[in-house]
Design an enzyme around this catalytic site. Structure first.
Site, PDB file in Angstrom:
ATOM      1  N   PRO A  21       0.800  -1.224   0.000  1.00 53.41           N
ATOM      2  CA  PRO A  21       0.000   0.000   0.000  1.00 53.41           C
ATOM      3  C   PRO A  21       0.836   1.280   0.000  1.00 53.41           C
ATOM      4  O   PRO A  21       1.859   1.367   0.666  1.00 53.41           O
ATOM      5  CB  PRO A  21      -0.814  -0.102   1.298  1.00 53.41           C
ATOM      6  N   ASN A  22       0.359   2.210  -0.797  1.00 54.63           N
ATOM      7  CA  ASN A  22       0.917   3.568  -0.911  1.00 54.63           C
ATOM      8  C   ASN A  22       2.235   3.636  -1.668  1.00 54.63           C
ATOM      9  O   ASN A  22       2.748   4.726  -1.911  1.00 54.63           O
ATOM     10  CB  ASN A  22       1.057   4.229   0.474  1.00 54.63           C
ATOM     11  N   ARG A  29       4.944  10.951  -2.560  1.00 59.58           N
ATOM     12  CA  ARG A  29       4.668  10.697  -1.151  1.00 59.58           C
ATOM     13  C   ARG A  29       5.914  10.958  -0.302  1.00 59.58           C
ATOM     14  O   ARG A  29       6.927  10.284  -0.460  1.00 59.58           O
ATOM     15  CB  ARG A  29       4.276   9.229  -1.038  1.00 59.58           C
ATOM     16  N   TYR A  34      11.013   8.908   1.252  1.00 60.23           N
ATOM     17  CA  TYR A  34      10.977   7.814   0.284  1.00 60.23           C
ATOM     18  C   TYR A  34      11.656   8.131  -1.050  1.00 60.23           C
ATOM     19  O   TYR A  34      11.740   7.262  -1.914  1.00 60.23           O
ATOM     20  CB  TYR A  34       9.514   7.397   0.035  1.00 60.23           C
ATOM     21  N   ASN A  85       8.112  -5.384  -0.587  1.00 58.49           N
ATOM     22  CA  ASN A  85       7.978  -4.232   0.289  1.00 58.49           C
ATOM     23  C   ASN A  85       6.493  -4.158   0.612  1.00 58.49           C
ATOM     24  O   ASN A  85       5.694  -3.706  -0.220  1.00 58.49           O
ATOM     25  CB  ASN A  85       8.463  -2.948  -0.380  1.00 58.49           C
ATOM     26  N   ALA A  88       2.926  -0.513   4.925  1.00 55.60           N
ATOM     27  CA  ALA A  88       2.429  -0.523   6.301  1.00 55.60           C
ATOM     28  C   ALA A  88       1.940  -1.896   6.750  1.00 55.60           C
ATOM     29  O   ALA A  88       1.914  -2.190   7.952  1.00 55.60           O
ATOM     30  CB  ALA A  88       1.311   0.508   6.450  1.00 55.60           C
ATOM     31  N   GLU A 109      12.753  -9.115   2.147  1.00 55.22           N
ATOM     32  CA  GLU A 109      11.928  -7.972   2.568  1.00 55.22           C
ATOM     33  C   GLU A 109      12.737  -6.695   2.357  1.00 55.22           C
ATOM     34  O   GLU A 109      13.880  -6.610   2.808  1.00 55.22           O
ATOM     35  CB  GLU A 109      11.591  -8.174   4.059  1.00 55.22           C
ATOM     36  N   HIS A 111      12.706  -2.345   2.548  1.00 54.49           N
ATOM     37  CA  HIS A 111      12.097  -1.063   2.907  1.00 54.49           C
ATOM     38  C   HIS A 111      12.983   0.055   2.410  1.00 54.49           C
ATOM     39  O   HIS A 111      14.207  -0.007   2.591  1.00 54.49           O
ATOM     40  CB  HIS A 111      11.924  -0.941   4.429  1.00 54.49           C
ATOM     41  N   ARG A 118      12.741   5.078  12.753  1.00 54.72           N
ATOM     42  CA  ARG A 118      11.472   5.800  12.685  1.00 54.72           C
ATOM     43  C   ARG A 118      10.600   5.458  13.903  1.00 54.72           C
ATOM     44  O   ARG A 118      11.097   4.981  14.909  1.00 54.72           O
ATOM     45  CB  ARG A 118      10.797   5.479  11.348  1.00 54.72           C
TER      46      ARG A 118
HETATM   47  C1  DQA Z   1       8.102   1.285   4.018  1.00 63.75           C
HETATM   48  C2  DQA Z   1       8.125   1.536   5.516  1.00 63.75           C
HETATM   49  C3  DQA Z   1       6.746   1.334   6.133  1.00 63.75           C
HETATM   50  O1  DQA Z   1       6.794   1.596   7.526  1.00 63.75           O
HETATM   51  C4  DQA Z   1       5.752   2.288   5.498  1.00 63.75           C
HETATM   52  O2  DQA Z   1       4.459   2.054   6.019  1.00 63.75           O
HETATM   53  C5  DQA Z   1       5.755   2.221   4.018  1.00 63.75           C
HETATM   54  C6  DQA Z   1       7.029   2.094   3.314  1.00 63.75           C
HETATM   55  C7  DQA Z   1       9.447   1.634   3.356  1.00 63.75           C
HETATM   56  O3  DQA Z   1       9.638   1.237   2.217  1.00 63.75           O
HETATM   57  O4  DQA Z   1      10.278   2.309   3.954  1.00 63.75           O
HETATM   58  O5  DQA Z   1       4.724   2.335   3.373  1.00 63.75           O
HETATM   59  O6  DQA Z   1       7.860  -0.100   3.806  1.00 63.75           O
END
Ligand code: DQA
Length: 156
Positions: A21-22, A29, A34, A85, A88, A109, A111, A118
């Site tokens: 998501p996102n 964003r 990011y 990735n 959230a 995984e 990020h 954070r």
């Molecule tokens: C994320 C880190 C997560 O905490 C966050 O909710 C994201 C992006 C990252 O790529 O740093 O959506 O996965």
């Protein structure tokens, strides 16, 4: 030269690059966290690196937990490995952990941000127990490093 299929060898299954998501909002964003690259930029860089490594890749993104579970289930037959990735959902989803365990594929995984620098709620990943490795904090280069690691793993 005879093609792989002509030699009776099935083509290697692609590595799935799965974003949650996102992550479709990359570039717009919170760029201070990011970065300014879009998801299309990241996916293009992954495709280029995969070509260099002799891997095939498939890219997918969803904002929906169930759709991510469906895609991971499909990966069990369709893909050789997963770069994920989970956004959230990393911090909430037992369903994604179960799906990754059921897929029985090497998963890395990724990020973009260093989740350990954070908020405290980002320090816990539900999916890490299903991953062979975790890369956090290196921006989009993390996806490239994940592909390099999988290329080595899949060669073994
Ligand atoms: C994320 C880190 C997560 O905490 C966050 O909710 C994201 C992006 C990252 O790529 O740093 O959506 O996965």
């Amino acid at each position: 030269m005879a093609t792989r299929a002509a030699r009776g060898k099935p083509a290697p299954k692609p590595v799935l690059i799965l974003n949650g998501p996102n992550l479709n909002m990359l570039g717009k964003r919170q760029p201070e966290i990011y970065g300014r690259e879009t998801l299309a930029d990241v996916e293009a860089a992954c495709r280029a690196e995969a070509r260099r490594l002799g891997l095939a890749v498939e890219c997918a993104q969803s904002n929906h937990e169930g759709a991510l579970v469906d895609r991971i289930q499909a990966a069990r037959d369709a893909n050789s490995a997963i770069v994920i990735n989970a956004g959230a959902y990393t911090h909430t989803s037992v369903a994604l952990l179960d799906a990754l365990n059921a897929a029985e594929l090497p998963a890395i995984e990724v990020h973009l941000s260093n989740i350990y620098r954070r908020e405290a709620f980002r320090h816990k990943s539900y999916i890490s127990p299903a991953a062979v490795g975790v890369i956090a904090g290196l921006g989009s280069h993390g996806y490239i490093l994940a592909l390099q690691a999988l290329a080595r793993l899949l060669k073994r």
